[in-house]
Design an enzyme around this catalytic site. Structure first.
Site, PDB file in Angstrom:
ATOM      1  N   ALA A   1       0.821  -1.228  -0.164  1.00 33.50           N
ATOM      2  CA  ALA A   1      -0.107  -0.031   0.216  1.00 33.50           C
ATOM      3  C   ALA A   1       0.768   1.381  -0.064  1.00 33.50           C
ATOM      4  O   ALA A   1       0.356   2.076  -0.525  1.00 33.50           O
ATOM      5  CB  ALA A   1      -1.074   0.049   1.209  1.00 33.50           C
ATOM      6  N   PHE A   2       1.908   1.312   0.665  1.00 33.89           N
ATOM      7  CA  PHE A   2       2.812   2.582   0.624  1.00 33.89           C
ATOM      8  C   PHE A   2       3.306   2.753  -0.581  1.00 33.89           C
ATOM      9  O   PHE A   2       3.492   3.980  -0.883  1.00 33.89           O
ATOM     10  CB  PHE A   2       3.954   2.151   1.747  1.00 33.89           C
ATOM     11  CG  PHE A   2       4.630   3.470   2.171  1.00 33.89           C
ATOM     12  CD1 PHE A   2       4.134   4.123   3.151  1.00 33.89           C
ATOM     13  CD2 PHE A   2       5.933   3.997   1.904  1.00 33.89           C
ATOM     14  CE1 PHE A   2       4.724   5.376   3.409  1.00 33.89           C
ATOM     15  CE2 PHE A   2       6.625   5.022   2.176  1.00 33.89           C
ATOM     16  CZ  PHE A   2       6.046   5.723   3.172  1.00 33.89           C
ATOM     17  N   GLU A   3       3.374   2.017  -1.548  1.00 29.89           N
ATOM     18  CA  GLU A   3       3.803   2.158  -3.028  1.00 29.89           C
ATOM     19  C   GLU A   3       2.624   2.771  -3.817  1.00 29.89           C
ATOM     20  O   GLU A   3       2.844   3.173  -5.061  1.00 29.89           O
ATOM     21  CB  GLU A   3       4.436   0.993  -3.543  1.00 29.89           C
ATOM     22  CG  GLU A   3       5.858   0.523  -2.818  1.00 29.89           C
ATOM     23  CD  GLU A   3       5.566  -0.076  -1.593  1.00 29.89           C
ATOM     24  OE1 GLU A   3       6.509   0.137  -0.606  1.00 29.89           O
ATOM     25  OE2 GLU A   3       4.775  -0.617  -1.415  1.00 29.89           O
TER      26      GLU A   3
ATOM     27  N   VAL B   1      -4.618  -3.231   4.027  1.00 33.76           N
ATOM     28  CA  VAL B   1      -3.691  -3.054   5.233  1.00 33.76           C
ATOM     29  C   VAL B   1      -4.689  -3.586   6.333  1.00 33.76           C
ATOM     30  O   VAL B   1      -5.824  -3.119   6.520  1.00 33.76           O
ATOM     31  CB  VAL B   1      -3.372  -1.658   5.322  1.00 33.76           C
ATOM     32  CG1 VAL B   1      -2.466  -1.642   6.504  1.00 33.76           C
ATOM     33  CG2 VAL B   1      -2.813  -1.130   3.965  1.00 33.76           C
ATOM     34  N   ILE B   2      -4.047  -4.679   7.202  1.00 35.13           N
ATOM     35  CA  ILE B   2      -4.597  -5.197   8.326  1.00 35.13           C
ATOM     36  C   ILE B   2      -3.867  -4.694   9.582  1.00 35.13           C
ATOM     37  O   ILE B   2      -2.875  -4.990   9.542  1.00 35.13           O
ATOM     38  CB  ILE B   2      -5.020  -6.600   7.826  1.00 35.13           C
ATOM     39  CG1 ILE B   2      -5.735  -6.872   6.573  1.00 35.13           C
ATOM     40  CG2 ILE B   2      -5.740  -7.433   9.275  1.00 35.13           C
ATOM     41  CD1 ILE B   2      -5.622  -8.419   6.419  1.00 35.13           C
TER      42      ILE B   2
ATOM     43  N   THR C   1       1.468  -2.917  16.112  1.00 34.52           N
ATOM     44  CA  THR C   1       2.270  -1.870  16.080  1.00 34.52           C
ATOM     45  C   THR C   1       1.474  -0.777  15.450  1.00 34.52           C
ATOM     46  O   THR C   1       0.586  -0.878  14.592  1.00 34.52           O
ATOM     47  CB  THR C   1       3.663  -1.947  15.478  1.00 34.52           C
ATOM     48  OG1 THR C   1       3.545  -2.091  14.101  1.00 34.52           O
ATOM     49  CG2 THR C   1       4.249  -3.148  16.040  1.00 34.52           C
TER      50      THR C   1
ATOM     51  N   HIS D   1       2.469   0.844  12.801  1.00 34.71           N
ATOM     52  CA  HIS D   1       2.804   0.689  11.435  1.00 34.71           C
ATOM     53  C   HIS D   1       1.596   0.945  10.571  1.00 34.71           C
ATOM     54  O   HIS D   1       1.527   1.574   9.382  1.00 34.71           O
ATOM     55  CB  HIS D   1       3.465  -0.553  11.328  1.00 34.71           C
ATOM     56  CG  HIS D   1       3.718  -0.712   9.661  1.00 34.71           C
ATOM     57  ND1 HIS D   1       5.014  -0.081   9.065  1.00 34.71           N
ATOM     58  CD2 HIS D   1       3.392  -1.438   8.625  1.00 34.71           C
ATOM     59  CE1 HIS D   1       5.216  -0.283   7.627  1.00 34.71           C
ATOM     60  NE2 HIS D   1       4.081  -1.289   7.771  1.00 34.71           N
TER      61      HIS D   1
ATOM     62  N   PHE E   1     -10.494   4.764  -5.169  1.00 33.78           N
ATOM     63  CA  PHE E   1      -9.987   4.462  -3.937  1.00 33.78           C
ATOM     64  C   PHE E   1     -10.529   2.955  -3.200  1.00 33.78           C
ATOM     65  O   PHE E   1     -11.377   2.959  -2.631  1.00 33.78           O
ATOM     66  CB  PHE E   1     -10.323   5.320  -2.876  1.00 33.78           C
ATOM     67  CG  PHE E   1      -9.256   5.314  -1.359  1.00 33.78           C
ATOM     68  CD1 PHE E   1      -8.136   5.834  -1.355  1.00 33.78           C
ATOM     69  CD2 PHE E   1      -9.989   4.892  -0.095  1.00 33.78           C
ATOM     70  CE1 PHE E   1      -7.153   5.420  -0.438  1.00 33.78           C
ATOM     71  CE2 PHE E   1      -9.178   4.643   0.747  1.00 33.78           C
ATOM     72  CZ  PHE E   1      -7.691   4.893   0.840  1.00 33.78           C
TER      73      PHE E   1
ATOM     74  N   ARG F   1     -15.289  -7.195   3.132  1.00 31.48           N
ATOM     75  CA  ARG F   1     -15.071  -6.081   2.123  1.00 31.48           C
ATOM     76  C   ARG F   1     -14.694  -6.723   0.699  1.00 31.48           C
ATOM     77  O   ARG F   1     -14.523  -5.737  -0.220  1.00 31.48           O
ATOM     78  CB  ARG F   1     -14.403  -5.131   2.672  1.00 31.48           C
ATOM     79  CG  ARG F   1     -15.122  -4.516   3.754  1.00 31.48           C
ATOM     80  CD  ARG F   1     -14.139  -3.381   4.633  1.00 31.48           C
ATOM     81  NE  ARG F   1     -15.011  -2.925   5.678  1.00 31.48           N
ATOM     82  CZ  ARG F   1     -15.586  -3.437   6.738  1.00 31.48           C
ATOM     83  NH1 ARG F   1     -15.487  -4.680   7.146  1.00 31.48           N
ATOM     84  NH2 ARG F   1     -16.008  -2.842   7.854  1.00 31.48           N
TER      85      ARG F   1
END
Length: 156
Positions: free
Chosen positions: A59-61, A84-85, A89, A91, A116, A130
């Site tokens: 996801a960060f990319e 993203v699960i 932490t 993160h 999105f 989902r």
């Protein structure tokens, strides 16, 4: 009495060039989102010869790859898909916030609709819900939002 002008997008993907950017991380969820988005676009007239699917690490990319695709002016719209699960932490919070912000910035900067479809879930069960079970398929919803936005922008 006069009537208002109404601008609304039609769900017609004929003639469009679309890119789907999908993460490999949590691919057991993301693959279902991709399947839903592709099925939706095909059922609404997209020629699959005009569809590009780009697989990326996580996801960060998403913002970087979406931005590169938007800047190319090759695509009428982009669908960003990932999952993203939440873990133990912080993160999760950083990845979700930065990915969301970057995708929104890409849309505004390049005036290219980006659907999105990044799931941000507290559990695997929520992600499964989902990705095609109880809560529908968010890949379909992201593709639909992108398609409708393309057609609205054409009228503005």
């Amino acid at each position: 009495m006069s009537t208002p002008t109404v601008i609304a997008g039609q769900m017609d993907a004929k003639g469009l060039r679309i890119a789907i950017v999908a993460t490999r991380f949590n691919d057991f969820i993301v693959d279902r989102l991709v399947g839903g988005a592709v099925d939706f676009l095909e059922r609404h007239g997209l020629d699959t010869a005009n569809l590009t699917i780009v697989r990326i690490p996580g996801a960060f990319e998403l913002p970087l790859v979406c931005r590169k695709l938007a800047a190319s002016r090759t695509y009428d719209g982009i669908v960003a898909l990932g999952a993203v699960i939440r873990g133990a932490t912080p993160h999760f919070d950083y990845v979700c916030a930065e990915a969301s912000k970057g995708i929104a910035q890409t849309m505004l900067e390049h005036e290219t609709p980006v659907g999105f479809g990044l799931l941000t879930c507290d559990s695997i069960d929520q992600a499964i819900e989902r990705a095609g079970s109880k809560a529908g398929n968010k890949g379909v919803e992201a593709a639909a939002a992108m398609l409708e936005t393309i057609r609205v922008l054409e009228q503005l």
